[in-house]
Structures are given as C-alpha cells and as structure tokens.
Design an enzyme around this catalytic site. Sequence first.
Site, PDB file in Angstrom:
ATOM      1  N   LEU A   2       0.783  -1.109  -0.056  1.00  0.00           N
ATOM      2  CA  LEU A   2       0.031   0.041   0.045  1.00  0.00           C
ATOM      3  C   LEU A   2       0.924   1.355   0.037  1.00  0.00           C
ATOM      4  O   LEU A   2       1.838   1.155   0.845  1.00  0.00           O
ATOM      5  CB  LEU A   2      -1.132   0.187   1.111  1.00  0.00           C
ATOM      6  CG  LEU A   2      -1.931   1.043   1.365  1.00  0.00           C
ATOM      7  CD1 LEU A   2      -3.209   0.718   2.010  1.00  0.00           C
ATOM      8  CD2 LEU A   2      -1.585   2.472   1.820  1.00  0.00           C
ATOM      9  N   HIS A  17       7.895   1.257  11.502  1.00  0.00           N
ATOM     10  CA  HIS A  17       8.695   2.387  10.844  1.00  0.00           C
ATOM     11  C   HIS A  17       7.696   3.696  11.305  1.00  0.00           C
ATOM     12  O   HIS A  17       6.414   3.159  11.321  1.00  0.00           O
ATOM     13  CB  HIS A  17       8.810   2.394   9.409  1.00  0.00           C
ATOM     14  CG  HIS A  17       9.359   3.660   8.937  1.00  0.00           C
ATOM     15  ND1 HIS A  17       9.000   4.943   8.687  1.00  0.00           N
ATOM     16  CD2 HIS A  17      10.702   3.595   8.481  1.00  0.00           C
ATOM     17  CE1 HIS A  17       9.700   5.696   8.199  1.00  0.00           C
ATOM     18  NE2 HIS A  17      10.891   5.050   8.127  1.00  0.00           N
TER      19      HIS A  17
END
Length: 337
Positions: free
Chosen positions: A128, A232
């Site tokens: 995505l 992240h």
Amino acid sequence: MSFVIRAARDEDLQHLYEMAKLTGGGFTNLPPERDALRAKLARSHAAFARPDDGGEHDDLFVLILENVKTGEVRGTCQIFTRVGQTWPFYSYRIGTVTKHSRELARTFRAEILSLVNDLEGSSEVGGLFLHPAERAGGLGMLLARSRYLFMARNRARFADRVLAELRGVIDEAGGSPFWDGVAGRFFGMNFQQADEFNATHGNQFIADLMPKHPIYTAMLQESARSVIGLPHPSGRAAMRMLEHEGFAFEHYIDIFDGGPTMTARTDQVRTIRDARTCTLGRIADEGVDSIIATGLLADFRVTMGKCGEADGAVTVDPIAAATLGIGEGAEITHIAR
C-alpha cells in the site's frame, strides 16, 4: 468522489515507478525498478485472468487508485492469495526459553528468534502506497479497505488466515539496525542490497545462507534489539488501521528489518465480516458515507460515496454510481466508513 480503485494495467507502469521512488526504501512490494514492476504487472494480469479452479495458487493482484477526472494514478495496493507456494515464506518468531538452576535457585528466561515458515499458505495484504500529495480525505483508508472488499467479493481465492507485514525501523541513511545486527552478518551485503535482491529474485537466498539455529536476542547489539517488532514511524497509522480491522501482532517479525507481521482470521476481518452484498435498487443522493465495490476480478472497482436504504431499496449516490459505472440492478458490496 472522483477517485476509483481498479485493477492495474500495463500503462500504469510509469506511475508505479514514480511512486516506488518515493517510498524511501524497505518497501519490498514496490521496488523502484521497472523490470521488477513490469513482472509484478504481468503476474497480476495472469491472476485477474485465472478462472477459479479451486487450486492453491500464489497469485498477486495489483490495484490502482486513479483520479477519474484527471486520469492521474495516486496510489496502489496489493493482495497475495497464498504466500509460500512459489518459494518459502520466512518469518522470525519471537519465543522464550526458560531454564532453571537448582544450585543457584534462579530461573533464567531468554528471548529467542526462530526462523519459521508458520505463516506459509496465508493470504497477504501489502504494497500500500499513497502519493504524499493525497494523504488527506480518507484515501489511505479507501486503499486499505479496498483489499478486504476485493477478498470478500472473490472469497474462494483466498486463505482462512491473512497477514500484513509492516515496514520496520529504517535509519536516515536507509539502513536497517535489525539487518545490520542479525542477517547482515551472514550475507555480505547491506540492507538496501538485500532488499533489492529480495524484491527482484525472491528470498530463496535466505534459506541458502541464513543459520537455522535460534538467535538469542541478548547477544544482539542494543540498536538491533531495540527495534524488534516496531513499525517504521510512517507505518504507525497503518498498524492502527490493521488493529481496527481485527489484526493482531502474534510475535512474528520480518526477517529483513524486524518489523511486525500482523495476522487475522480472514472471515473475522471487520470489513469482510460486516460488508453487505446486495442489488442496487435505485440511484439517489442519500444514505451514509460508505465504501462501495462492484465487479469481480479484473472488473472490480471501489469508490467512496453515499449508500443507504429507502423504501426497501438500496441506494447509491449519482457520483459514486457514475464512478463505478453501475446502474439499477447491479450487484454491489458496501460498508459504512
């Protein structure tokens, strides 16, 4: 809304390449290499064209977010039917070893990483990416949930478990503290080189070179140990969306960057479980804000609009109906935003 999600086409290659260059590394499913992206598109075309023969294929579907007014491609996402059918699917599983010393009257517990194929055969949602200029107005949510509506409308193609790998912590130089502390010691290449190789050649080299014995995390550098299972910073919102859908972190992490792998039972994913499939009764500008899908495989399309029920008939607003190219009598699958 002027955005629609549809099956990727060959002419999307340049758009995918431009978006791939914006990812910042560590994004294996969207490598900034034209040949690798071209191969993904070819694989996706084959998946969309494949009839449902009841087999367990490792198919890949690439979806595209397009602005129908301008023709610009502004995002993408991917769905894998059953990982590990072509080459092994590896994860590290975080576990614990407990030992007791009667002489010392002490119990010792050590955290270990074991290389496993536990998730092989699962479906996967990933890849995505939303263009930075479009990160408002719910388009990221539309991309994410479109994958589940695609699975709902083509349910027989997918496994009973689904996973999502979140990118792990990457430093300012594009390196991975986890890779440097673990796998990098055995491969003679840095994280970016390994990531690029994996994106274009698959991960069989992991099986060839990675040691099979468990790794005690206490023996790792603190820089590597401290990022195990952490997403992240840019992926924290994605992790929250996954949790909202019913995914959970069950102690599996990515073998490259140590990022968390989230898993769920496919039929318990909220969007799949709660979506309704019905026949469009009439077009009317009423109802609640919804995500609306239609079509199967290559004809699959999704947009946001108003969907409701009036006088016993399911309604979709005119703009959404035009964006999807549907009229009265069309089969749709919808869920409230």
